[in-house]
Design an enzyme around this catalytic site. Sequence first.
Site, PDB file in Angstrom:
ATOM      1  N   CYS A 289       0.788  -1.240   0.000  1.00  0.00           N
ATOM      2  CA  CYS A 289       0.000   0.000   0.000  1.00  0.00           C
ATOM      3  C   CYS A 289       0.818   1.287   0.000  1.00  0.00           C
ATOM      4  CB  CYS A 289      -0.917   0.002   1.212  1.00  0.00           C
ATOM      5  SG  CYS A 289      -2.073  -1.372   1.204  1.00  0.00           S
TER       6      CYS A 289
HETATM    7  N1  LIG Z   1      -2.695  -6.434   1.623  1.00  0.00           N
HETATM    8  C1  LIG Z   1      -3.180  -5.419   2.296  1.00  0.00           C
HETATM    9  O1  LIG Z   1      -2.931  -5.287   3.475  1.00  0.00           O
HETATM   10  C2  LIG Z   1      -4.110  -4.403   1.635  1.00  0.00           C
HETATM   11  C3  LIG Z   1      -4.706  -3.441   2.454  1.00  0.00           C
HETATM   12  C4  LIG Z   1      -5.570  -2.523   1.883  1.00  0.00           C
HETATM   13  C5  LIG Z   1      -5.822  -2.560   0.516  1.00  0.00           C
HETATM   14  N2  LIG Z   1      -5.201  -3.497  -0.267  1.00  0.00           N
HETATM   15  C6  LIG Z   1      -5.537  -3.497  -1.700  1.00  0.00           C
HETATM   16  O2  LIG Z   1      -6.330  -4.646  -1.973  1.00  0.00           O
HETATM   17  C7  LIG Z   1      -6.053  -5.123  -3.293  1.00  0.00           C
HETATM   18  C8  LIG Z   1      -5.658  -6.596  -3.239  1.00  0.00           C
HETATM   19  O3  LIG Z   1      -4.477  -6.685  -2.467  1.00  0.00           O
HETATM   20  P1  LIG Z   1      -3.963  -8.066  -1.880  1.00  0.00           P
HETATM   21  O4  LIG Z   1      -2.928  -7.686  -0.881  1.00  0.00           O
HETATM   22  O5  LIG Z   1      -5.077  -8.932  -1.451  1.00  0.00           O
HETATM   23  O6  LIG Z   1      -3.279  -8.697  -3.190  1.00  0.00           O
HETATM   24  P2  LIG Z   1      -2.768 -10.213  -3.384  1.00  0.00           P
HETATM   25  O7  LIG Z   1      -1.759 -10.163  -4.454  1.00  0.00           O
HETATM   26  O8  LIG Z   1      -2.449 -10.818  -2.065  1.00  0.00           O
HETATM   27  O9  LIG Z   1      -4.059 -10.970  -3.917  1.00  0.00           O
HETATM   28  C9  LIG Z   1      -4.668 -10.705  -5.133  1.00  0.00           C
HETATM   29  C10 LIG Z   1      -5.255 -11.994  -5.669  1.00  0.00           C
HETATM   30  O10 LIG Z   1      -5.933 -11.680  -6.883  1.00  0.00           O
HETATM   31  C11 LIG Z   1      -5.728 -12.759  -7.774  1.00  0.00           C
HETATM   32  N3  LIG Z   1      -6.013 -12.303  -9.137  1.00  0.00           N
HETATM   33  C12 LIG Z   1      -5.285 -11.514  -9.937  1.00  0.00           C
HETATM   34  N4  LIG Z   1      -5.901 -11.317 -11.108  1.00  0.00           N
HETATM   35  C13 LIG Z   1      -7.079 -11.996 -11.036  1.00  0.00           C
HETATM   36  C14 LIG Z   1      -8.153 -12.175 -11.933  1.00  0.00           C
HETATM   37  N5  LIG Z   1      -8.166 -11.620 -13.133  1.00  0.00           N
HETATM   38  N6  LIG Z   1      -9.177 -12.952 -11.517  1.00  0.00           N
HETATM   39  C15 LIG Z   1      -9.176 -13.547 -10.314  1.00  0.00           C
HETATM   40  N7  LIG Z   1      -8.187 -13.395  -9.417  1.00  0.00           N
HETATM   41  C16 LIG Z   1      -7.140 -12.628  -9.779  1.00  0.00           C
HETATM   42  C17 LIG Z   1      -4.289 -13.167  -7.534  1.00  0.00           C
HETATM   43  O11 LIG Z   1      -4.023 -14.454  -8.013  1.00  0.00           O
HETATM   44  C18 LIG Z   1      -4.204 -13.058  -6.010  1.00  0.00           C
HETATM   45  O12 LIG Z   1      -4.558 -14.268  -5.385  1.00  0.00           O
HETATM   46  C19 LIG Z   1      -4.976  -4.206  -3.848  1.00  0.00           C
HETATM   47  O13 LIG Z   1      -5.567  -3.186  -4.592  1.00  0.00           O
HETATM   48  C20 LIG Z   1      -4.344  -3.625  -2.606  1.00  0.00           C
HETATM   49  O14 LIG Z   1      -3.755  -2.363  -2.858  1.00  0.00           O
HETATM   50  C21 LIG Z   1      -4.357  -4.421   0.268  1.00  0.00           C
END
Ligand SMILES: NC(=O)c1ccc[n+]([C@@H]2O[C@H](COP(=O)([O-])OP(=O)(O)OC[C@H]3O[C@@H](n4cnc5c(N)ncnc54)[C@H](O)[C@@H]3O)[C@@H](O)[C@H]2O)c1
Length: 451
Positions: A289
């Site tokens: 983030c």
């Molecule tokens: N990790 C955090 O603490 C956090 C906190 C707040 C916001 N976010 C936001 O949340 C969002 C997701 O982050 P995350 O940390 O969970 O990411 P991540 O990489 O852990 O997980 C994303 C998942 O999406 C899947 N994916 C990608 N393309 C896809 C598609 N076309 N169809 C289906 N699945 C697909 C990936 O395989 C993966 O499992 C981001 O925008 C991030 O900025 C994350």
Amino acid sequence: MGISTVSTSLFSTLKNKIEQRQARVAIIGLGYVGLPLALLYSQEKVRVTGFDIDERKIKTLATGGTYIVRIPVEEIAQAQKQGFEATSDYSRLTEMDAIIICVPTPLNEYHEPDLSYITDTAKSIAPYLRAGHLVILESTTYPGTTEEVLVPILEKGNKHGLKAARSSEDQQGFYVAFSPEREDPGNTTVARKDIPKVVGGLDTQASELSAALYGTIFNRVVPVSSPAAAEMTKLLENIYRCVNIALVNELKLLSLRMGIDIWEVIAAASTKPFGFHPFYPGPGLGGHCIPVDPFYLSWKAKEWDFHTRFIELAGEINSNMPYHVLESVVKALNQHKKALNGARILVLGVAYKRDIDDLRESPALTIIELLQKDGAQVSYNDPYFPTVGKGRKYDLQMTCAPLENLGQYDCALIVTDHSDYDYARIVKESQLVVDTRNATKGIKSDKIVHC
Ligand SMILES: NC(=O)c1ccc[n+]([C@@H]2O[C@H](COP(=O)([O-])OP(=O)(O)OC[C@H]3O[C@@H](n4cnc5c(N)ncnc54)[C@H](O)[C@@H]3O)[C@@H](O)[C@H]2O)c1
């Protein structure tokens, strides 16, 4: 039956289903955000289906396994009893009532937003959209993404010519909202359900439906007037952190020069009961983030002929911190009449923050690369990472070194202050300790160099 009766019934049918916990929820992207969210819904007896393109994740979940350290297999098993399952088959979206998108939003190599995961997901959803579906985007992104990027793809790609509802007059389309994720990995002081959930619908129906859906798992929902306001809310929160961390990082550099202990100063300032919130310096920003999200806004701002100077300045200061760590190691070794070239350095902690199994954008990786470039022989130890392989920006191919025989290293460099470490022992057994996190606070030894 008149149009308005049809549409009222679409809205109220879904609202009723949500309130009765009968609505089927799809979560797309089962990563650090999506999987815990799916489990939260399952705990509240809402039937959830997870969608991911990563077959390894689908397989792991199908066999009752987990791939996030802090999520135990028992939680997965419990959710499965409530009907939780994972699939890569998007056609199963036709069974769903609400679709929540939690896919990555990284930066590309030019430090610009990479929305390809959102656009790919939208293209995969569109053929299966039906009237009355609720689609919510949770991925962090710049204001305008939901309306300008997601909605047009959904409208163009669906077979029935459906449009997103933009006012309560629109009664035969699908509903769209944005709701930012606020998870703080590793933070055990606030229960996830106690973190208020901001939602901004494209119209009041979408806002109301999203509020009802999140109301089943969160104690408080905070509606805002539009998806853009919700998108901007998330960015404000993260930019606030990024800028304040840059401020303390800069003050740390000055304090080091002046011989003042910045940690002592922050602790003293924190006693002020109003108008001060502590932020802490470190070896550089990490995680999905804070190092990434602010640049989504600075990129978008250019479209409006606007330069976000706070973001640029904070980015400059924070991204310089790994170089400061490198310089500090060089200086510390020099005090011991040693050069960095050829020195054996043990990096303690590679996760981007304490007690988590997340390497993304970790400053440790940059620091390791910088040390190696200058000829150091670098090893690392991290209880959360038996190996460090290939990531988006690095390819280190290293194996975790045991935490023993520490005297063999010329320097132990504390990058991540995991609470499992016995810092007194580390200091006792090491020749030299460079501490980027104040992890050795309270330990008296002239082997310790704070940086
Ligand atoms: N990790 C955090 O603490 C956090 C906190 C707040 C916001 N976010 C936001 O949340 C969002 C997701 O982050 P995350 O940390 O969970 O990411 P991540 O990489 O852990 O997980 C994303 C998942 O999406 C899947 N994916 C990608 N393309 C896809 C598609 N076309 N169809 C289906 N699945 C697909 C990936 O395989 C993966 O499992 C981001 O925008 C991030 O900025 C994350």
